[in-house]
Scaffold this active site. Structure first.
Site, PDB file in Angstrom:
ATOM      1  N   LYS A   1      54.476 -42.444 -50.769  1.00  0.00           N
ATOM      2  CA  LYS A   1      55.286 -43.200 -51.744  1.00  0.00           C
ATOM      3  C   LYS A   1      54.460 -43.292 -53.028  1.00  0.00           C
ATOM      4  CE  LYS A   1      58.301 -47.163 -51.311  1.00  0.00           C
ATOM      5  NZ  LYS A   1      59.502 -46.610 -51.895  1.00  0.00           N
TER       6      LYS A   1
HETATM    7  N1  PMP Z   1      63.267 -42.522 -49.310  1.00  0.00           N
HETATM    8  C1  PMP Z   1      62.732 -42.915 -50.495  1.00  0.00           C
HETATM    9  C2  PMP Z   1      62.467 -41.899 -51.547  1.00  0.00           C
HETATM   10  C3  PMP Z   1      62.440 -44.268 -50.701  1.00  0.00           C
HETATM   11  O1  PMP Z   1      61.911 -44.669 -51.868  1.00  0.00           O
HETATM   12  C4  PMP Z   1      62.726 -45.216 -49.693  1.00  0.00           C
HETATM   13  C5  PMP Z   1      62.466 -46.674 -49.912  1.00  0.00           C
HETATM   14  N2  PMP Z   1      61.159 -47.029 -49.541  1.00  0.00           N
HETATM   15  C6  PMP Z   1      63.259 -44.750 -48.474  1.00  0.00           C
HETATM   16  C7  PMP Z   1      63.516 -43.409 -48.335  1.00  0.00           C
HETATM   17  C8  PMP Z   1      63.511 -45.678 -47.334  1.00  0.00           C
HETATM   18  O2  PMP Z   1      62.290 -46.049 -46.736  1.00  0.00           O
HETATM   19  P1  PMP Z   1      62.103 -47.441 -46.002  1.00  0.00           P
HETATM   20  O3  PMP Z   1      63.129 -47.505 -44.938  1.00  0.00           O
HETATM   21  O4  PMP Z   1      60.731 -47.382 -45.439  1.00  0.00           O
HETATM   22  O5  PMP Z   1      62.275 -48.501 -47.031  1.00  0.00           O
END
Ligand code: PMP
Length: 315
Positions: A160
């Site tokens: 991320k």
């Molecule tokens: N894909 C992206 C690109 C994201 O930014 C997020 C948000 N964190 C997600 C998927 C979903 O991830 P999570 O369930 O861990 O929030």
């Protein structure tokens, strides 16, 4: 866009300070080059128990630490220590409502020079009251983006990484300004990857499919949680495999999920309805179950939650 409040405090340079004091310089490396990694967590208020539950903080901080290692950022705290810092921050704020939490580890040296080595690191964290991230969780209208998801050999989507969110921002704005609520993004292979900041599932004839982790997606924590809930609680077959664009057109249901969007139904893609054009039965079941789980109403999954306040007595 979500109803969002303002933080009063932040964890910054090793301690909790008023948010006004949590400032970085225009020369900060991460500001110039996108060399930061971040997380996004939610805390859900349970009024009956007088308790704030943070959803899977250990998993979120483990992913943050992994994202950091991809960028050679050293996080000087263990995962349990990060959970401890978060709890202290939330107690200092004294929240009694749903919140969103943003931890960020970043290259902090004030300097010019594109590189990852020999640059100092910092970690910060703030939290604020937060409602919905997308307005129409019960029925999103999406379009396929003309942008492609960043590739693992360019900027890994599994991390991320702040700089990679220029990709997500291009995707989101072009979708919204074209009249859609969100976008579906293909990877360089032409297979479905994810939305601008959320993972995806489709349902075909009662079987659930989701793009695999090697298809340039973030390894979403809600995605992983829904796979468990669908398999173990709803008895569904969930298959992680490549999903073609045209499978979306003929899907019975589509789900978008993530910490921000929570669990949302996608009911239209461009000028086509998905299934009946209304939230389908599998989406509804898993969505209801998810909201019970995050509020602590399902004993079996209490282990996914970390309570913030100690010694609270239920009302
Ligand atoms: N894909 C992206 C690109 C994201 O930014 C997020 C948000 N964190 C997600 C998927 C979903 O991830 P999570 O369930 O861990 O929030």
């Amino acid at each position: 866009m979500a109803e969002q409040g303002k933080p009063k405090f932040a964890f910054f340079e090793g301690k909790i300070v008023p948010i006004e004091d949590a400032k970085i310089s225009v020369m900060t490396h991460a500001f110039n080059y996108g060399t930061g990694v971040f997380g996004g967590l939610r805390g859900y208020w349970n009024d009956d128990e007088n308790q704030l539950f943070v959803f899977r903080p250990h998993d979120h901080f483990e992913r943050l630490t992994q994202s950091a290692s991809l960028l050679r950022i050293n996080v000087p705290h263990s995962v349990p220590q990060l959970v401890g810092i978060l709890n202290e921050l939330l107690r200092t704020e004294g929240f009694r409502e749903n919140v969103y939490i943003r931890p960020l580890a970043y290259k902090s040296t004030e300097m010019i020079g594109v590189r990852l080595h020999d640059v100092d690191d910092e970690i910060t964290m703030f939290a604020m009251p937060f409602g919905r991230y997308v307005e129409k969780e019960e029925g999103l209208h999406v379009g396929f983006s003309s942008w492609r998801r960043v590739d693992d050999n360019a900027i890994p989507a599994r991390g991320k990484i702040t700089g990679a969110y220029a990709n997500s921002a291009l995707i989101k704005s072009d979708a919204v300004l074209a009249g859609y609520d969100e976008a579906l993004v293909l990877n360089e292979d032409g297979h479905l990857a994810e939305a601008s900041a959320a993972n995806l599932f489709i349902v075909r004839k009662g079987v659930v499919y989701t793009p695999p982790v090697e298809s340039n997606v973030l390894e979403g924590i809600v995605r992983r949680s829904l796979i468990t809930l669908m398999r173990d609680e709803l008895g569904l077959d969930v298959v992680e495999r490549n999903v073609d664009r045209t499978e979306v057109y003929i899907a019975d249901e589509m789900i978008m999920c993530g910490t921000g969007v929570q669990v949302a139904a996608v009911t239209r893609v461009e000028h086509r309805a998905i299934g009946s054009g209304q939230m389908g039965p599998i989406t509804r079941k898993v969505r209801d179950l998810f909201f019970d789980v995050v509020r602590g109403r399902v004993d079996k999954y209490r282990e996914w939650l970390t309570p913030v306040y100690e010694n609270v007595t239920a009302k």
